[in-house]
Design an enzyme around this catalytic site. Structure first.
Site, PDB file in Angstrom:
ATOM      1  N   CYS A  62     -10.517   2.609  -5.075  1.00 44.44           N
ATOM      2  CA  CYS A  62     -10.551   3.008  -3.672  1.00 44.44           C
ATOM      3  C   CYS A  62     -10.682   4.518  -3.661  1.00 44.44           C
ATOM      4  CB  CYS A  62      -9.257   2.577  -2.988  1.00 44.44           C
ATOM      5  SG  CYS A  62      -9.099   3.119  -1.273  1.00 44.44           S
ATOM      6  N   ARG A 116      -5.809  16.410   3.520  1.00 43.56           N
ATOM      7  CA  ARG A 116      -4.743  15.427   3.713  1.00 43.56           C
ATOM      8  C   ARG A 116      -3.463  15.916   3.015  1.00 43.56           C
ATOM      9  NH1 ARG A 116      -3.825   9.107   2.320  1.00 43.56           N
ATOM     10  NH2 ARG A 116      -3.507   8.345   4.421  1.00 43.56           N
ATOM     11  N   ASP A 156       0.844  -1.204   0.000  1.00 37.98           N
ATOM     12  CA  ASP A 156       0.000   0.000   0.000  1.00 37.98           C
ATOM     13  C   ASP A 156       0.876   1.249   0.000  1.00 37.98           C
ATOM     14  OD1 ASP A 156      -2.282   1.903   1.100  1.00 37.98           O
ATOM     15  OD2 ASP A 156      -3.278   0.009   0.626  1.00 37.98           O
ATOM     16  N   ASP A 174     -12.720   2.199   4.741  1.00 36.35           N
ATOM     17  CA  ASP A 174     -11.511   2.132   5.576  1.00 36.35           C
ATOM     18  C   ASP A 174     -11.835   1.575   6.952  1.00 36.35           C
ATOM     19  OD1 ASP A 174      -9.707   3.023   3.740  1.00 36.35           O
ATOM     20  OD2 ASP A 174      -9.694   5.100   4.414  1.00 36.35           O
ATOM     21  N   ASP A 225      -6.327   4.730  -5.759  1.00 41.37           N
ATOM     22  CA  ASP A 225      -6.958   5.477  -4.668  1.00 41.37           C
ATOM     23  C   ASP A 225      -7.244   6.921  -5.090  1.00 41.37           C
ATOM     24  OD1 ASP A 225      -7.937   5.999  -2.128  1.00 41.37           O
ATOM     25  OD2 ASP A 225      -6.175   5.238  -1.081  1.00 41.37           O
ATOM     26  N   MET A 226      -8.063   7.625  -4.328  1.00 41.38           N
ATOM     27  CA  MET A 226      -8.448   9.014  -4.625  1.00 41.38           C
ATOM     28  C   MET A 226      -8.952   9.571  -3.308  1.00 41.38           C
ATOM     29  SD  MET A 226     -10.142  11.692  -5.720  1.00 41.38           S
ATOM     30  CE  MET A 226     -10.504  12.709  -7.119  1.00 41.38           C
ATOM     31  N   ASN A 227      -8.040  10.231  -2.564  1.00 43.70           N
ATOM     32  CA  ASN A 227      -8.330  10.487  -1.156  1.00 43.70           C
ATOM     33  C   ASN A 227      -8.927  11.839  -0.804  1.00 43.70           C
ATOM     34  OD1 ASN A 227      -7.918   8.214   0.538  1.00 43.70           O
ATOM     35  ND2 ASN A 227      -5.785   8.233  -0.073  1.00 43.70           N
TER      36      ASN A 227
HETATM   37  C1  GLA Z   1      -6.840   5.588   1.871  1.00 36.60           C
HETATM   38  C2  GLA Z   1      -7.275   4.169   1.597  1.00 36.60           C
HETATM   39  C3  GLA Z   1      -6.577   3.229   2.542  1.00 36.60           C
HETATM   40  C4  GLA Z   1      -5.078   3.380   2.387  1.00 36.60           C
HETATM   41  C5  GLA Z   1      -4.669   4.828   2.598  1.00 36.60           C
HETATM   42  C6  GLA Z   1      -3.210   5.039   2.258  1.00 36.60           C
HETATM   43  O1  GLA Z   1      -7.285   6.025   3.107  1.00 36.60           O
HETATM   44  O2  GLA Z   1      -8.661   4.049   1.688  1.00 36.60           O
HETATM   45  O3  GLA Z   1      -6.959   1.897   2.302  1.00 36.60           O
HETATM   46  O4  GLA Z   1      -4.701   2.942   1.099  1.00 36.60           O
HETATM   47  O5  GLA Z   1      -5.422   5.713   1.784  1.00 36.60           O
HETATM   48  O6  GLA Z   1      -2.801   6.339   2.442  1.00 36.60           O
END
Ligand code: GLA
Length: 735
Positions: free
Chosen positions: A532, A449, A372, A554, A484-486
């Site tokens: 994600c 973030r 990850d 998460d 991912d896309m946070n």
């Molecule tokens: C997000 C994802 C997690 C992990 C973190 C890593 O929160 O949902 O599963 O990959 O980013 O920074």
């Protein structure tokens, strides 16, 4: 067989699905299409003649002289006051559309039949094609629209363009059910009684969102249950800002419509250009919410999950390779059991540490090992590094190659986390290209973030993202990408386009995302993708066409997950629903749960493990290996079977799901309960979907019982009068 039946004389179309049908007619004015029916299939000859199927035409009460017109696709123009499907400005100042019918076509390709209806503006070179797509063996109808500028001269400005408008039958007391939530609490079931006026569900965040999901059910009178009653359900295939409107008109008619969110959006359509809206799928069933979700699941596996999207033919504004990923016939492959290191190591990854985890994961039966966040330069926490996608030499002195070889040598595929749409201001990428992110002149660039969103509407940025990922996948033997896309968008500006059409970023970003994923999948057909988005913030039919699974949340607390999964499976197939078994106490909630409980919850979809295996005892590891083996045994039934939600934690102290294999020969029941009340009644479950006259053997007890008895009397979930937070797995085979 899916079929489109067209009665030219009557000007009527009947869209026939497995057991339901949808019908509309050309209005008396020869211009507008009027909806007439959606539900149980009427005979074909019922569309014409004196007894023709038709909607009662209600009048608005009192002073209004308006006759309510159930337009198939509502053009804004003329005396129309309902939520429109389409709103366009012309260069001479005319705003509003007047249609004429301009032709129709029916095409069949394998099991898929598509009807296209052309509508042309009476004065301007604007054409809309309405698409209706149906599939052999399914009751799902997909609709979308293509808008075209077919002339020369000035562009049009499209201000609202929905994918579809669905008229519901003339009933009272509609109940809307939908999914809401937040980070760590996605897909929570919610419901509301619709009253006159509008109810709007939407995302203005640039992503599908954790807060609301573009899926719904409508049932008249609010009387449908899990296993009975009429249900209409819809889902939108879009991973950016979206809007669904449920409007009860003044005449008392309900319509559900939507697509792209029109808020802050406008798209200029130049001569020769096309705009294809996302698909809006919907279905009708008389079998309650369970039948609706089983239909969604089977259709998604057969035609959505990882299948790509050949209907949307628009070329992106940069040029990715054009080869096509070979389509898989029928069901997608079963999802492998994966291990993900995020909760175990967070950003503290290293070659040595990952090898140690991989050595423990392989004997458990893990099939795909995923590294990850934290593997690339500058990434020691979430403050820096995003955008610089090069393995950190301090953590991986020899690059990723040796780790990948070790993982492959242990018999597992290798997967990698990436967040390609993002950049930290503290990165080489941002220092080189500060103009590559969404921003407004003279306004703050709000970080979330510590990161900003790359402007994928820019062809140079989209091409850079594709080239960067293509390079990583070409140089390394990677078989799985967690995409991912946070963070959601803010300040969605594009100053270089000022005076042009910068508001198009809301749609262009997602179209670029889709184009990049489509191109990567075609060039690297051996790579699987997971969507994600800070957990489950990007789960919808649009992304599901381009990925193989999604990260559900998460929140890996297994007790919280029971409700999240109940909501998820209302709309989406358990095969796409990724769950990990993580450590106890849980890192978010602090709750302690037995290992078997954590497994039994994660086994309800696609199984993963995400705990720190270095801290697991030998007994834990041995039990985990047994549970992974049990999962592999039930995997085809869970991932491809018919799901019956037998009990819900919304209604009582325990939840349970039953999965019946396609051929009916195998049955799996998973049950989970929370705090146990002394003296509470036993956990009793009546099974569903069995053959009454067949005998089923319980592989745990060896007992045989008739299907009729299992469905009428039921079974007691094993686990005795055990304490708090227990779970059970029951396996039955038809004798
Ligand atoms: C997000 C994802 C997690 C992990 C973190 C890593 O929160 O949902 O599963 O990959 O980013 O920074």
């Amino acid at each position: 067989m899916a079929n489109i039946w067209h009665d030219e004389g009557a000007g009527a179309w009947l869209v026939e699905m497995r057991s339901t049908a949808y019908a509309f007619v050309l209005g008396d004015d020869g211009a507008a299409l009027r909806h007439v029916h959606w539900g149980v299939a009427p005979p074909r000859d019922s569309l014409a003649g004196p007894a023709a199927v038709s909607r009662p035409q209600r009048w608005e009460p009192r002073l209004s002289l308006m006759r309510a017109q159930p337009d198939e696709y509502v053009p804004w123009g003329g005396p129309r006051y309902d939520e429109p499907s389409l709103k366009v400005d012309f260069a001479d100042g005319t705003r509003g559309i007047e249609w004429r019918f301009a032709g129709q076509r029916v095409m069949r390709s394998g099991p898929v039949v598509t009807l296209e209806i052309d509508l042309a503006d009476t004065a301007y070179p604007l054409q809309a094609t309405l698409h209706y797509r149906v599939y052999d063996g399914f009751d799902v109808l997909e609709r979308w629209a293509t808008l075209r500028h077919r002339g020369e001269g000035a562009p049009f400005v499209v201000r609202q363009a929905h994918s579809a408008n669905w008229w519901l039958p003339d009933r009272d007391g509609w109940r809307l059910r939908y999914l809401h939530g937040g980070w760590g609490a996605e897909t929570q079931p919610a419901q509301a009684r619709l009253t006159p006026g509008k109810t709007v569900l939407e995302s203005r965040r640039g992503i599908t969102s954790h807060q609301l999901n573009p899926w719904f059910t409508l049932d008249p009178g609010g009387t449908a249950t899990e296993e009975s009653g009429e249900v209409w359900s819809g889902a939108l295939a879009w991973s950016g800002s979206w809007k669904l409107v449920f409007e009860t008109t003044p005449a008392g008619q309900l319509h559900a419509c939507g697509g792209w969110n029109d808020f802050d959006w406008a798209q200029r359509l130049a001569p020769g250009q096309e705009l294809v809206t996302p698909q809006f799928a919907a279905l009708y069933t008389a079998g309650g919410f369970g039948a609706a979700s089983r239909e969604w699941h089977a259709w998604q596996r057969a035609h959505v999950l990882g299948h790509g999207d050949r209907a949307v033919t628009e070329a992106p504004r940069w040029s990715p390779p054009l080869t096509e990923r070979p389509d898989h016939d029928g069901e997608p492959a079963l999802r492998p059991v994966l291990y993900n290191s995020w909760e175990a190591t967070s950003f503290k990854v290293s070659e040595e540490g990952q090898v140690r985890l991989a050595q423990l994961a392989a004997p458990l039966g893990v099939e795909c090992f995923v590294v990850d966040d934290g593997w690339f330069v500058g990434r020691d926490d979430d403050r820096a590094g995003l955008g610089d996608w090069v393995a950190d030499p301090a953590k991986f002195p020899r690059g990723l190659g040796p780790l990948i070889e070790r993982v492959n040598g242990l018999g597992m595929r290798f997967g990698l986390w990436m967040e390609p749409e993002m950049v930290n201001p503290d990165s080489e990428l941002y220092r080189a290209h500060p103009d590559w992110v969404y921003h407004f002149t003279n306004r703050t660039r709000s970080e979330h973030r510590h990161q900003l969103v790359l402007n994928l509407a820019r062809p140079d940025v989209a091409e850079w993202v594709f080239t960067t990922l293509d390079g990583i996948l070409t140089r390394n033997h990677i078989e799985f990408v967690k995409w991912d896309m946070n963070r959601p968008f803010s300040e969605p500006g594009w100053p270089a386009e000022a005076g042009g059409n910068p508001e198009r970023v809301w749609v262009e970003h997602v179209r670029s995302l889709y184009a990049i994923l489509d191109a990567l999948r075609s060039v690297h057909p051996g790579v699987d993708f997971e969507s994600c988005c800070g957990g489950g913030g990007r789960v919808d039919l649009g992304i599901l066409r381009r990925v193989d699974q999604v990260w559900t949340s998460d929140n890996t607390d297994a007790w919280d997950r029971v409700l999240i999964q109940e909501g998820f499976t209302q709309a989406y197939t358990p095969q796409a629903m990724m769950g990990w078994v993580t450590d106890s106490p849980n890192f978010l909630t602090g709750r302690r749960l037995p290992l078997s409980f954590r497994f039994h919850v994660a086994m309800a979809g696609s199984l993963g493990i995400g705990g720190n295996l270095l801290d697991w005892s030998d007994a834990d590891l041995a039990e985990a290996a047994e549970l992974v083996a049990a999962y592999k045994d039930i995997r085809p039934v869970v991932q491809r079977g018919r799901l019956f939600r037998l009990a819900s934690v919304q209604d009582g102290p325990f939840g349970a799901s039953e999965y019946v294999a396609g051929d009916g020969a195998r049955v799996v029941v998973l049950g989970w309960w929370g705090p146990h009340q002394l003296g509470a009644r036993p956990r009793w479950l009546r099974l569903a979907g069995l053959e009454p006259g067949a005998r089923y053997r319980d592989l745990g007890t060896g007992l045989e019982r008739w299907g009729a008895a299992l469905m009428q009397e039921g079974i007691e979930l094993p686990g005795g009068d055990g304490g708090d937070f227990g779970s059970a797995l029951v396996r039955l085979v038809r004798s």
